[in-house]
Design an enzyme around this catalytic site. Structure first.
Site, short mmCIF file in Angstrom:
data_model
loop_
_atom_site.label_atom_id
_atom_site.label_comp_id
_atom_site.label_asym_id
_atom_site.label_seq_id
_atom_site.Cartn_x
_atom_site.Cartn_y
_atom_site.Cartn_z
N GLU A 123 0.90 -1.18 -0.09
CA GLU A 123 0.10 0.08 -0.03
C GLU A 123 0.79 1.19 -0.02
O GLU A 123 0.64 2.10 -0.77
CB GLU A 123 -0.84 -0.01 1.04
CG GLU A 123 -1.93 -1.21 1.22
CD GLU A 123 -3.08 -1.12 2.21
OE1 GLU A 123 -4.18 -0.44 1.93
OE2 GLU A 123 -2.62 -1.58 3.29
N GLU A 143 -4.21 -9.33 3.51
CA GLU A 143 -5.05 -9.11 4.68
C GLU A 143 -6.40 -9.81 4.87
O GLU A 143 -6.73 -10.50 6.10
CB GLU A 143 -5.57 -7.73 4.56
CG GLU A 143 -4.57 -6.62 4.90
CD GLU A 143 -3.83 -5.98 3.80
OE1 GLU A 143 -2.54 -5.16 3.88
OE2 GLU A 143 -3.77 -6.80 2.58
#
Length: 232
Positions: A123, A143
């Site tokens: 990210e 995730e």
């Protein structure tokens, strides 16, 4: 630098014949023993550095990279084992502030991804303007395997860069993406072969190509591009 425990900050001249000399700044996550997993202290240092570089008129381009064999594997999960709810909320605030600074940074940002970039590390890279990767780089947003979601804009960035179907596959599966595929779909803009010294020098030369140009024009182009992406 001595003032930072988890980061290194280096400045490089863009051209020797201009005074005051314009600079390229390189921020290196320096926790190689945990593959540059970021702690709260690391993120607080990032906030300090990013604010400083934003205000430094000499600095025209910033590079983010990692020490050792990883760019960043996300948050340091061991740090979270004994946190209270109040501690969690404070950590989330600090992390959000750091990612907001990266996303809203007005100067060009390179992510120099050397090796692993997982979770928040992916990210962080996606939030930069360019991703330059070494031949052994890899990416993942795992995730979902832990019952959570990418929390720092990774889903939106990936949808814009890689197309909806490919991005959904990566996010829903949590699969690892090798650098060749990342380059093919446009997540990585430059793929660099060679050892670490060659990688670092190649990234600096790419940064110099931008830093030699008029900084106000470059920043305005970045601002216009960001605004166009956010139009509804």
């Amino acid at each position: 630098m001595a003032e930072f425990e988890n980061l290194l900050l280096d400045l490089f001249d863009v051209t020797p014949d201009v005074d005051p000399k314009p600079k390229i700044a390189r921020i290196t996550l320096n926790r190689p023993h945990v593959l540059n997993a970021v702690s709260t202290a690391t993120v607080q240092e990032m906030i300090t550095v990013m604010r400083r570089l934003q205000d430094d008129e000499r600095v025209r381009v910033v590079i983010l990279t990692g020490a050792g064999r990883a760019f960043c594997v996300g948050a340091d999960l061991k740090e979270r084992l004994h946190k209270t709810d109040a501690d969690w909320l404070e950590q989330r605030r600090v992390f959000k502030e750091s990612f907001d600074l990266t996303y809203n940074f007005t100067k060009p940002l390179f992510a120099a991804v050397n090796g692993l970039a997982f979770g928040g590390g992916t990210e962080m890279a996606l939030g930069c303007d360019f991703i330059v990767a070494s031949a052994d780089a890899s990416f993942a947003l795992p995730e979902v395997s832990r019952g959570i979601m990418p929390g720092a804009g990774g889903s939106q960035f990936l949808l814009r860069l890689a197309g909806q179907n490919f991005a959904r596959w990566l996010m829903f599966s949590g699969a690892k993406l090798d650098v060749q595929e990342a380059y093919r779909v446009g997540i990585v803009q430059h793929l660099i072969e060679g050892d670490r010294a060659a990688f670092d020098e190649a990234v600096l030369e790419l940064a110099r190509q931008i830093a030699r140009n008029n900084p106000q024009a470059v920043r305005q182009l970045k601002a216009i591009g960001r605004e166009s992406l956010e139009l509804k």
